[in-house]
Write an enzyme that holds these catalytic residues in place. Structure first.
Site, PDB file in Angstrom:
ATOM      1  N   HIS A  66       5.501 -11.851   0.409  1.00  0.00           N
ATOM      2  CA  HIS A  66       4.626 -11.096  -0.495  1.00  0.00           C
ATOM      3  C   HIS A  66       3.459 -11.954  -0.974  1.00  0.00           C
ATOM      4  O   HIS A  66       3.533 -13.184  -0.984  1.00  0.00           O
ATOM      5  CB  HIS A  66       5.403 -10.630  -1.721  1.00  0.00           C
ATOM      6  CG  HIS A  66       6.242  -9.424  -1.473  1.00  0.00           C
ATOM      7  ND1 HIS A  66       6.728  -8.634  -2.489  1.00  0.00           N
ATOM      8  CD2 HIS A  66       6.692  -8.853  -0.325  1.00  0.00           C
ATOM      9  CE1 HIS A  66       7.439  -7.644  -1.989  1.00  0.00           C
ATOM     10  NE2 HIS A  66       7.437  -7.761  -0.677  1.00  0.00           N
ATOM     11  N   GLU A  78       3.152  -3.097   2.551  1.00  0.00           N
ATOM     12  CA  GLU A  78       2.940  -2.349   1.312  1.00  0.00           C
ATOM     13  C   GLU A  78       1.536  -2.647   0.790  1.00  0.00           C
ATOM     14  O   GLU A  78       1.031  -3.757   0.931  1.00  0.00           O
ATOM     15  CB  GLU A  78       3.954  -2.763   0.224  1.00  0.00           C
ATOM     16  CG  GLU A  78       5.406  -2.692   0.630  1.00  0.00           C
ATOM     17  CD  GLU A  78       5.944  -4.060   1.009  1.00  0.00           C
ATOM     18  OE1 GLU A  78       5.234  -5.079   0.825  1.00  0.00           O
ATOM     19  OE2 GLU A  78       7.067  -4.106   1.527  1.00  0.00           O
TER      20      GLU A  78
END
Length: 321
Positions: free
Chosen positions: A37, A106
């Site tokens: 991330h 995402e």
């Protein structure tokens, strides 16, 4: 069955993640998996180090335990040529212990480079297909070029390649991605115990390892465990449509204001009773997954690792006997 330990890169800094991985190896886990991330899900998690640096350090500090990304998006924030190089290097320095988990990404992490995030799932899957084709092409060796609808490669070569390329596990939540995992991947990655995902994967010819994350929160008592998960991991209850679309931690905080402890306890194994953890794992095994990742959202990672070593590991492995 293999059992993995999820390194919560949104909740801990890099040196702590490395320490936990070393402890996980000593406790008998088969592999560690780390999310890749740029942002945490919630601001109060407070961390998000560069996963590839952490994995390289873990490879140097361990001898046996497998390493995996869970998962990397090789289409927006990274170009697949960079992931092909990074994964090949990590496979070399870990002496073949690395698995490349990939997915369509995402918005939370991919929008940061300012080129936008694809609105449609179809485009995300097309981009992931092209990325996998580029990675496979570069792993053949030599100079390679590629021109797709979304991604290009120009006269590029990865010079340091392992004798055997890393396993690629492709994240899937439905039929299309499961087919892609079978066609261009070596394994499957999922977050829900859905037998139909494994069935689609097998039906498309997939024969590799099947990874799944099992949500849990360890503490001596269930209330303490659930409260910790509520504080840092309530985003996990939003569902993939929300998880893939929201752009920043503040949006996840706003989207989860109605989540309560009782909601957490319906989804997470909470507390210190091994039976609760076995009950959480069974649906994944029944669905056909064979690489289970223990995703602990409790407040005490060392307590959880000790619990796994002393009370859970043998019973969990017995489920697959």
């Amino acid at each position: 069955m293999q059992i993995g330990y999820k390194l919560a890169a949104e909740a801990f800094g890099p040196t702590e993640l490395i320490r936990q991985a070393v402890r996980a190896e000593a406790a008998g886990f088969d592999f560690v998996e780390i999310s890749d991330h740029y942002h945490p899900w919630l601001d109060n998690q407070g961390h998000s180090p560069f996963a590839w640096t952490v994995l390289g350090a873990i490879a140097a500090r361990t001898e046996r335990i497998g390493l995996a990304t869970g998962v990397t998006c090789p289409t927006v924030r990274y170009h697949p040529a960079i992931i092909a190089q990074a994964a090949a290097t990590l496979a070399l320095v870990s002496e073949g212990r690395f698995t490349l988990g990939v997915g369509s990404g995402e918005r939370l992490n991919e929008h940061v480079v300012g080129t936008g995030f694809p609105e449609s799932v179809h485009e995300r899957h097309r981009r992931l297909r092209e990325a996998l084709e580029i990675i496979r092409l570069l792993w053949r060796g030599g100079y390679q070029s590629y021109r797709g609808e979304y991604l290009q490669l120009s006269d590029a070569r990865v010079f340091d390649l392992p004798d055997e390329p890393p396993v690629i596990a492709v994240a899937a939540g439905g039929r299309a991605a499961a087919h892609l995992a079978a066609e261009l991947g070596d394994g499957l990655f999922a977050t829900e115990p859905k037998a139909e995902i494994v069935e689609h994967y097998h039906g498309s010819g997939g024969k590799g390892p099947r990874y799944a994350e099992v949500p849990m929160a360890w503490a001596e008592d269930p209330h303490t465990a659930a409260q910790a998960a509520l504080d840092t991991s309530r985003w996990a209850l939003t569902g993939w449509k929300v998880m893939s679309e929201l752009p920043n931690p503040v949006n996840f905080a706003a989207a989860t204001t109605t989540v309560r402890e009782e909601d957490i306890r319906k989804q997470f194994a909470c507390g210190s009773d091994p039976e609760d953890y076995l009950n959480a794992a069974r649906p994944y095994l029944d669905a056909g997954f064979d690489h289970l990742v223990m995703q602990n959202a409790g407040p005490d990672p060392d307590g959880f690792i000790d619990f796994f070593r002393d009370d859970l590991a043998d019973r969990l492995r017995a489920l697959d006997a």
